[in-house]
Design a protein around this motif. Sequence first.
Motif, PDB file in Angstrom:
ATOM      1  N   ASP A  65     -11.643 -40.665 -14.293  1.00  0.00           N
ATOM      2  CA  ASP A  65     -10.928 -41.786 -13.680  1.00  0.00           C
ATOM      3  C   ASP A  65     -10.485 -41.471 -12.256  1.00  0.00           C
ATOM      4  OD1 ASP A  65      -9.036 -39.924 -14.303  1.00  0.00           O
ATOM      5  OD2 ASP A  65      -7.690 -41.295 -15.347  1.00  0.00           O
ATOM      6  N   VAL A  66     -11.142 -40.491 -11.642  1.00  0.00           N
ATOM      7  CA  VAL A  66     -10.814 -40.113 -10.272  1.00  0.00           C
ATOM      8  C   VAL A  66     -11.538 -41.075  -9.329  1.00  0.00           C
ATOM      9  CG1 VAL A  66     -10.970 -38.276  -8.553  1.00  0.00           C
ATOM     10  CG2 VAL A  66     -10.578 -37.701 -10.960  1.00  0.00           C
ATOM     11  N   PRO A  67     -10.773 -41.762  -8.483  1.00  0.00           N
ATOM     12  CA  PRO A  67     -11.438 -42.694  -7.557  1.00  0.00           C
ATOM     13  C   PRO A  67     -12.276 -41.938  -6.529  1.00  0.00           C
ATOM     14  CG  PRO A  67      -9.085 -42.554  -7.077  1.00  0.00           C
ATOM     15  CD  PRO A  67      -9.334 -41.737  -8.309  1.00  0.00           C
ATOM     16  N   LEU A  68     -13.308 -42.605  -6.030  1.00  0.00           N
ATOM     17  CA  LEU A  68     -14.159 -42.003  -5.012  1.00  0.00           C
ATOM     18  C   LEU A  68     -13.399 -41.859  -3.703  1.00  0.00           C
ATOM     19  CD1 LEU A  68     -17.491 -43.970  -5.585  1.00  0.00           C
ATOM     20  CD2 LEU A  68     -16.896 -41.688  -6.406  1.00  0.00           C
ATOM     21  N   SER A  69     -13.687 -40.783  -2.991  1.00  0.00           N
ATOM     22  CA  SER A  69     -13.088 -40.580  -1.666  1.00  0.00           C
ATOM     23  C   SER A  69     -13.781 -41.518  -0.675  1.00  0.00           C
ATOM     24  CB  SER A  69     -13.249 -39.131  -1.221  1.00  0.00           C
ATOM     25  OG  SER A  69     -14.621 -38.865  -0.956  1.00  0.00           O
ATOM     26  N   GLU A  70     -13.205 -41.632   0.517  1.00  0.00           N
ATOM     27  CA  GLU A  70     -13.836 -42.449   1.557  1.00  0.00           C
ATOM     28  C   GLU A  70     -15.228 -41.911   1.889  1.00  0.00           C
ATOM     29  OE1 GLU A  70     -11.426 -43.043   5.030  1.00  0.00           O
ATOM     30  OE2 GLU A  70      -9.664 -43.521   3.828  1.00  0.00           O
ATOM     31  N   GLU A  71     -15.373 -40.590   1.915  1.00  0.00           N
ATOM     32  CA  GLU A  71     -16.677 -39.980   2.216  1.00  0.00           C
ATOM     33  C   GLU A  71     -17.688 -40.309   1.127  1.00  0.00           C
ATOM     34  OE1 GLU A  71     -19.792 -37.786   3.897  1.00  0.00           O
ATOM     35  OE2 GLU A  71     -18.012 -38.720   4.733  1.00  0.00           O
ATOM     36  N   GLU A  72     -17.272 -40.246  -0.134  1.00  0.00           N
ATOM     37  CA  GLU A  72     -18.187 -40.575  -1.229  1.00  0.00           C
ATOM     38  C   GLU A  72     -18.602 -42.043  -1.165  1.00  0.00           C
ATOM     39  OE1 GLU A  72     -16.682 -37.375  -4.592  1.00  0.00           O
ATOM     40  OE2 GLU A  72     -15.500 -39.189  -4.236  1.00  0.00           O
ATOM     41  N   GLU A  73     -17.645 -42.919  -0.845  1.00  0.00           N
ATOM     42  CA  GLU A  73     -17.961 -44.337  -0.689  1.00  0.00           C
ATOM     43  C   GLU A  73     -18.980 -44.535   0.441  1.00  0.00           C
ATOM     44  OE1 GLU A  73     -17.133 -46.988  -2.384  1.00  0.00           O
ATOM     45  OE2 GLU A  73     -15.384 -46.401  -3.552  1.00  0.00           O
ATOM     46  N   ARG A  74     -18.766 -43.822   1.560  1.00  0.00           N
ATOM     47  CA  ARG A  74     -19.683 -43.923   2.699  1.00  0.00           C
ATOM     48  C   ARG A  74     -21.084 -43.482   2.298  1.00  0.00           C
ATOM     49  NH1 ARG A  74     -22.175 -40.916   6.203  1.00  0.00           N
ATOM     50  NH2 ARG A  74     -21.282 -38.967   5.484  1.00  0.00           N
ATOM     51  N   GLN A  75     -21.158 -42.383   1.546  1.00  0.00           N
ATOM     52  CA  GLN A  75     -22.460 -41.872   1.124  1.00  0.00           C
ATOM     53  C   GLN A  75     -23.159 -42.846   0.189  1.00  0.00           C
ATOM     54  OE1 GLN A  75     -21.737 -37.990  -0.505  1.00  0.00           O
ATOM     55  NE2 GLN A  75     -21.191 -37.111   1.473  1.00  0.00           N
ATOM     56  N   LEU A  76     -22.426 -43.473  -0.712  1.00  0.00           N
ATOM     57  CA  LEU A  76     -23.028 -44.445  -1.625  1.00  0.00           C
ATOM     58  C   LEU A  76     -23.575 -45.657  -0.884  1.00  0.00           C
ATOM     59  CD1 LEU A  76     -20.610 -44.453  -4.687  1.00  0.00           C
ATOM     60  CD2 LEU A  76     -22.981 -43.692  -4.642  1.00  0.00           C
ATOM     61  N   LYS A  77     -22.889 -46.052   0.175  1.00  0.00           N
ATOM     62  CA  LYS A  77     -23.321 -47.223   0.943  1.00  0.00           C
ATOM     63  C   LYS A  77     -24.448 -46.887   1.917  1.00  0.00           C
ATOM     64  CE  LYS A  77     -18.837 -49.403   0.575  1.00  0.00           C
ATOM     65  NZ  LYS A  77     -17.574 -49.683   1.235  1.00  0.00           N
ATOM     66  N   GLY A  78     -24.649 -45.605   2.195  1.00  0.00           N
ATOM     67  CA  GLY A  78     -25.687 -45.190   3.138  1.00  0.00           C
ATOM     68  C   GLY A  78     -27.075 -45.348   2.537  1.00  0.00           C
ATOM     69  N   SER A  79     -28.050 -45.363   3.411  1.00  0.00           N
ATOM     70  CA  SER A  79     -29.428 -45.549   2.958  1.00  0.00           C
ATOM     71  C   SER A  79     -30.169 -44.215   2.792  1.00  0.00           C
ATOM     72  CB  SER A  79     -30.193 -46.432   3.943  1.00  0.00           C
ATOM     73  OG  SER A  79     -30.222 -45.806   5.216  1.00  0.00           O
ATOM     74  N   ALA A  80     -29.600 -43.139   3.288  1.00  0.00           N
ATOM     75  CA  ALA A  80     -30.282 -41.839   3.214  1.00  0.00           C
ATOM     76  C   ALA A  80     -30.235 -41.285   1.799  1.00  0.00           C
ATOM     77  CB  ALA A  80     -29.636 -40.850   4.183  1.00  0.00           C
ATOM     78  N   GLU A  81     -31.367 -40.808   1.325  1.00  0.00           N
ATOM     79  CA  GLU A  81     -31.426 -40.217  -0.006  1.00  0.00           C
ATOM     80  C   GLU A  81     -31.543 -38.704   0.056  1.00  0.00           C
ATOM     81  OE1 GLU A  81     -34.265 -41.975  -2.609  1.00  0.00           O
ATOM     82  OE2 GLU A  81     -33.787 -43.984  -1.945  1.00  0.00           O
ATOM     83  N   PHE A  82     -31.985 -38.177   1.185  1.00  0.00           N
ATOM     84  CA  PHE A  82     -32.207 -36.750   1.313  1.00  0.00           C
ATOM     85  C   PHE A  82     -31.732 -36.292   2.679  1.00  0.00           C
ATOM     86  CE2 PHE A  82     -34.822 -33.271   2.930  1.00  0.00           C
ATOM     87  CZ  PHE A  82     -34.589 -32.314   1.965  1.00  0.00           C
ATOM     88  N   MET A  83     -31.115 -35.119   2.696  1.00  0.00           N
ATOM     89  CA  MET A  83     -30.686 -34.541   3.964  1.00  0.00           C
ATOM     90  C   MET A  83     -31.215 -33.126   4.010  1.00  0.00           C
ATOM     91  SD  MET A  83     -26.849 -33.952   5.479  1.00  0.00           S
ATOM     92  CE  MET A  83     -26.534 -35.668   5.808  1.00  0.00           C
ATOM     93  N   SER A  84     -31.884 -32.790   5.086  1.00  0.00           N
ATOM     94  CA  SER A  84     -32.422 -31.440   5.217  1.00  0.00           C
ATOM     95  C   SER A  84     -31.293 -30.449   5.474  1.00  0.00           C
ATOM     96  CB  SER A  84     -33.437 -31.379   6.367  1.00  0.00           C
ATOM     97  OG  SER A  84     -32.758 -31.469   7.610  1.00  0.00           O
ATOM     98  N   TRP A  85     -31.603 -29.175   5.293  1.00  0.00           N
ATOM     99  CA  TRP A  85     -30.650 -28.098   5.559  1.00  0.00           C
ATOM    100  C   TRP A  85     -30.141 -28.204   7.002  1.00  0.00           C
ATOM    101  CZ3 TRP A  85     -27.665 -24.373   3.733  1.00  0.00           C
ATOM    102  CH2 TRP A  85     -27.309 -23.324   4.558  1.00  0.00           C
ATOM    103  N   GLU A  86     -31.050 -28.393   7.936  1.00  0.00           N
ATOM    104  CA  GLU A  86     -30.680 -28.471   9.341  1.00  0.00           C
ATOM    105  C   GLU A  86     -29.757 -29.662   9.604  1.00  0.00           C
ATOM    106  OE1 GLU A  86     -33.833 -27.959   8.267  1.00  0.00           O
ATOM    107  OE2 GLU A  86     -34.066 -25.891   8.916  1.00  0.00           O
TER     108      GLU A  86
END
Length: 83
Positions: A48-69
């Motif tokens: 029942d822990v609400p998502l952080s602002e960063e988690e919300e941002r990531q969910l709304k983003g279109s990127a599925e993969f981020m490289s190491w760099e």
Amino acid sequence: MAISKRELIKLIELLPDEANQSAFDYLKYLSIRHRPDWDEIALMEPDDVPLSEEEERQLKGSAEFMSWEEAMSELNLPTDIKP
């Protein structure tokens, strides 16, 4: 290539304060001896822990993969750390 704990500590010390929680969560995850498989995860009760602002941002983003760099760049960390 084996990474020493000293190298890990150097990276942690370079993290910006806003990345501390994510780093902690990930290291905590990595330290778990028995990681559940997908079947076990499916049977778990949701938390029942609400998502952080960063988690919300990531969910709304279109990127599925981020490289190491890309990840290191986003955290303002060097990608060529030497021991």
